[in-house]
Structures are given as C-alpha cells and as structure tokens.
Design an enzyme around this catalytic site. Structure first.
Site, PDB file in Angstrom:
ATOM      1  N   LYS A   1       0.847  -1.200   0.000  1.00 19.44           N
ATOM      2  CA  LYS A   1       0.000   0.000   0.000  1.00 19.44           C
ATOM      3  C   LYS A   1       0.881   1.247   0.000  1.00 19.44           C
ATOM      4  O   LYS A   1       0.638   2.196  -0.751  1.00 19.44           O
ATOM      5  CB  LYS A   1      -0.923  -0.007   1.223  1.00 19.44           C
ATOM      6  CG  LYS A   1      -2.061  -1.017   1.089  1.00 19.44           C
ATOM      7  CD  LYS A   1      -2.808  -1.269   2.388  1.00 19.44           C
ATOM      8  CE  LYS A   1      -3.848  -2.377   2.176  1.00 19.44           C
ATOM      9  NZ  LYS A   1      -4.536  -2.798   3.393  1.00 19.44           N
TER      10      LYS A   1
ATOM     11  N   ASP B   1     -11.328   3.087   4.414  1.00 21.57           N
ATOM     12  CA  ASP B   1     -11.833   1.724   4.224  1.00 21.57           C
ATOM     13  C   ASP B   1     -13.354   1.663   4.301  1.00 21.57           C
ATOM     14  O   ASP B   1     -13.948   0.618   4.040  1.00 21.57           O
ATOM     15  CB  ASP B   1     -11.233   0.789   5.290  1.00 21.57           C
ATOM     16  CG  ASP B   1     -10.185  -0.139   4.711  1.00 21.57           C
ATOM     17  OD1 ASP B   1     -10.206  -0.358   3.484  1.00 21.57           O
ATOM     18  OD2 ASP B   1      -9.361  -0.652   5.479  1.00 21.57           O
TER      19      ASP B   1
ATOM     20  N   GLN C   1      -4.735  -1.464   9.613  1.00 24.76           N
ATOM     21  CA  GLN C   1      -4.572  -2.773   8.990  1.00 24.76           C
ATOM     22  C   GLN C   1      -5.163  -3.847   9.900  1.00 24.76           C
ATOM     23  O   GLN C   1      -4.781  -3.967  11.062  1.00 24.76           O
ATOM     24  CB  GLN C   1      -3.079  -3.043   8.723  1.00 24.76           C
ATOM     25  CG  GLN C   1      -2.803  -4.326   7.958  1.00 24.76           C
ATOM     26  CD  GLN C   1      -3.360  -4.304   6.535  1.00 24.76           C
ATOM     27  OE1 GLN C   1      -3.257  -3.308   5.827  1.00 24.76           O
ATOM     28  NE2 GLN C   1      -3.958  -5.411   6.118  1.00 24.76           N
TER      29      GLN C   1
END
Ligand code: NAD
Length: 284
Positions: free
Chosen positions: A53, A120, A97
C-alpha cells in the site's frame, strides 16, 4: 470461451487514472493526497499488505505514512495516533490494517477515525450511508468497490442479475451486498449456517466467494455462463496462494472468472488509492 478477469490490468488502468488526478490536485490546488496506515504487530501478511500500500501510494505521488506499533500496544496509544491523524490536514485517509491483536477493541478504533478520513469505509456512519443508498460522497470497503469495478469491466449491467455471495463478513460481503442491491441486483448471502448451499450457487449469474476456504467451489456448483469472483486468499503449506474457487475446474463452466492471485487482490490496493484521492478532493 472463458474470460479470465485480469485484475492486474484493470488495477493498473485505475492507478493511471488516480495518478492523473493526483497530479491535477497538486498542480491546481497545491494538495498532495496523504494516507496514514496503522500497523500493529508483525503478522507477515499484514506487513506485506501495508508495504504494498505504501509503495503504491508513493509511486502515484501521494504522501504515505506507515505508523507501526508493537503487538502489545495499548488501546489508548492507538487511539492517540488516530486522533493525531484526524487533526493532521496533510492526511486525508486513515487505515487500520486488520486483523488486530485480540486485546484491542477494533470497533472503538474504527469508530474513532473521522468519517471523512475513513478510507476503508468501515466507520458506522459510512456503512449507514451505503446501506441507505444515500446520495453524496462517502467511502466504502475498498475490496467491495474493487469487485464492483471488475464486474463493470466485464458485464454490461448488474441490474436484474441473481448474485450469490458466500460469506457474510462486515469487511467484504455485507458492503458488497449493499453496492449490488443499490444497482438493482437480487442478492442472496449464504454462510456456514446455510443448508444446501449448492441450490444458491447454481442459481447465481454472479457468484462471489469470500469464505476463506481453499478450493471450496467446484464446477458442479456453478451455473454455466456465470461470472465467478474469488475473494479468498489462502496460503498453502507450500507457500502458494490459492483462492476459494477451484479455478481450473470452474473455468470450464464460467464465462468470466477471477484468478488468485491477480484478480480481486490488486483491485483492493488500487481502490484504496482511488478512494484516498476521492477523500482529498471531497474534503479540500
Ligand atoms: P471472514 O473470514 O470473516 O468470514 C468467512 C465467511 O465465510 C463467514 O461468514 C462464514 O460463515 C463463511 N463460510 C466459511 N466457510 C464456508 C462454507 N464452507 N460454506 C459457506 N460459507 C462459509 O470473511 P472475509 O473477511 O470476507 O474473508 C474471506 C476471504 O477473503 C479470506 O480468505 C480473506 O483472506 C479474503 N480477503 C481477500 C481480500 C482481497 O483483497 N482479495 C480482502 C479481504 C479478504
């Protein structure tokens, strides 16, 4: 003829579009989109995902911060980092994460992210907007949005399609269910608690498998001509990655099918980058 859905190629195209948008934002507004990724512990898969990422963000000209914590970090310390990035005007996107160590309260941490930086889309405010099919701008689960991009690349329309999703996770399956319903698909979700799963898989024009079980789905469970999206990532004893769909078997009957690796995976990262720029544009 079966089409093998090329997630790498579509992700590359999406990244090129994102790079163009980054360059435009810099040139016209002096804004550099910024993402902060919070990593707790040293889970090998999470370390690889966060590194990918970060590298992709840098390649596209964005600001990228990786905030690492040891696996025994306290809830208060992670919350403090989230509050810090919530108040940092150079950061437009915050990602935690997952999975997190068990002692941390994942829900509280996700809810602490400012909804306008929740890249997200897991914060309940953004989940609610998606569920209600609200107009306006809000982030959604990157994997789910990435799957929609893949479907739109290979199918003329989603409307009216029968879709079966195997799995009911809040990270992938439920947001995907909402995205599909919002495009007028008929969606059935099955799980370990469903009797006769084959009945639902065989009726699906689009079958999405997000169970986390290697090679779970075989060709006799799939409708001829179906589009099959394999979300699963399973690392085998020989270190090979396999999906939840027996690819070689199912490709004999499917019209479109994603491979693992090279299907949904690259789309998750490309969509994360797309959504970071979305947030920078929406909140400038
Ligand atoms: P999860 O692991 O939280 O839950 C799995 C779901 O599948 C549960 O609802 C369970 O009831 C259902 N299930 C399991 N076995 C089943 C069976 N035999 N029959 C029917 N239902 C069954 O779900 P998740 O977080 O969405 O992850 C699913 C898979 O997708 C994992 O392999 C994960 O690594 C992968 N994943 C990939 C990406 C990506 O970017 N490609 C992103 C997220 C998750």
């Amino acid at each position: 003829m079966t089409n093998v859905i090329n997630g790498r190629k579509i992700a590359k195209q999406l990244n090129q579009e994102t790079k163009t948008r980054v360059d435009k934002l810099k040139k016209e507004k002096g804004i550099i989109p910024g993402i902060a990724v919070i990593l707790v512990g040293d889970n090998p898969a999470s370390v690889i995902y966060t590194r990918n990422k970060q590298r992709t963000a840098e390649k596209l000209g964005m600001k990228s911060i990786l905030k690492k914590f040891p696996k025994d970090v306290s809830q208060a310390e992670v919350l403090q980092a989230i509050h810090h990035y919530n108040n940092d005007p150079t950061i437009h996107a915050i990602l935690i994460q997952l999975p997190l160590p068990k002692h941390l309260n994942q829900t509280e941490l996700i809810e602490a992210i400012a909804p306008e930086k929740d890249v997200d889309g897991f914060n309940s405010k953004n989940v609610g907007k998606l569920y209600n099919n609200e107009d306006g701008h809000y982030p959604v689960s990157c994997t789910s949005r990435g799957i929609m991009t893949l479907l739109h690349s290979y199918l003329d329309k989603i409307e009216g399609k029968n879709v079966t999703i195997i799995g009911r996770s809040i990270l992938v399956s439920r947001p995907l269910q909402s995205l599909l319903i919002n495009e007028n698909a008929t969606v059935t979700m099955v799980s370990l608690h469903t009797d006769n799963i084959d009945y639902y898989t065989k009726h699906a024009d689009i079958l999405v498998v997000a169970a986390g079980k290697p090679n779970l789905i075989k060709k006799d469970q799939v409708k001829a001509g179906a589009t099959v999206i394999d979300v699963g990532i399973n690392r085998m004893a020989n270190h090979h990655l396999v999906g939840d769909v027996d690819f070689d078997d199912v490709k004999e009957v499917a019209e479109n099918i994603t491979p693992v690796p090279g299907g949904v995976g690259p789309m998750t990262i490309a969509t994360l980058m797309q959504q970071t720029v979305d947030l920078a544009e929406w909140n400038k």
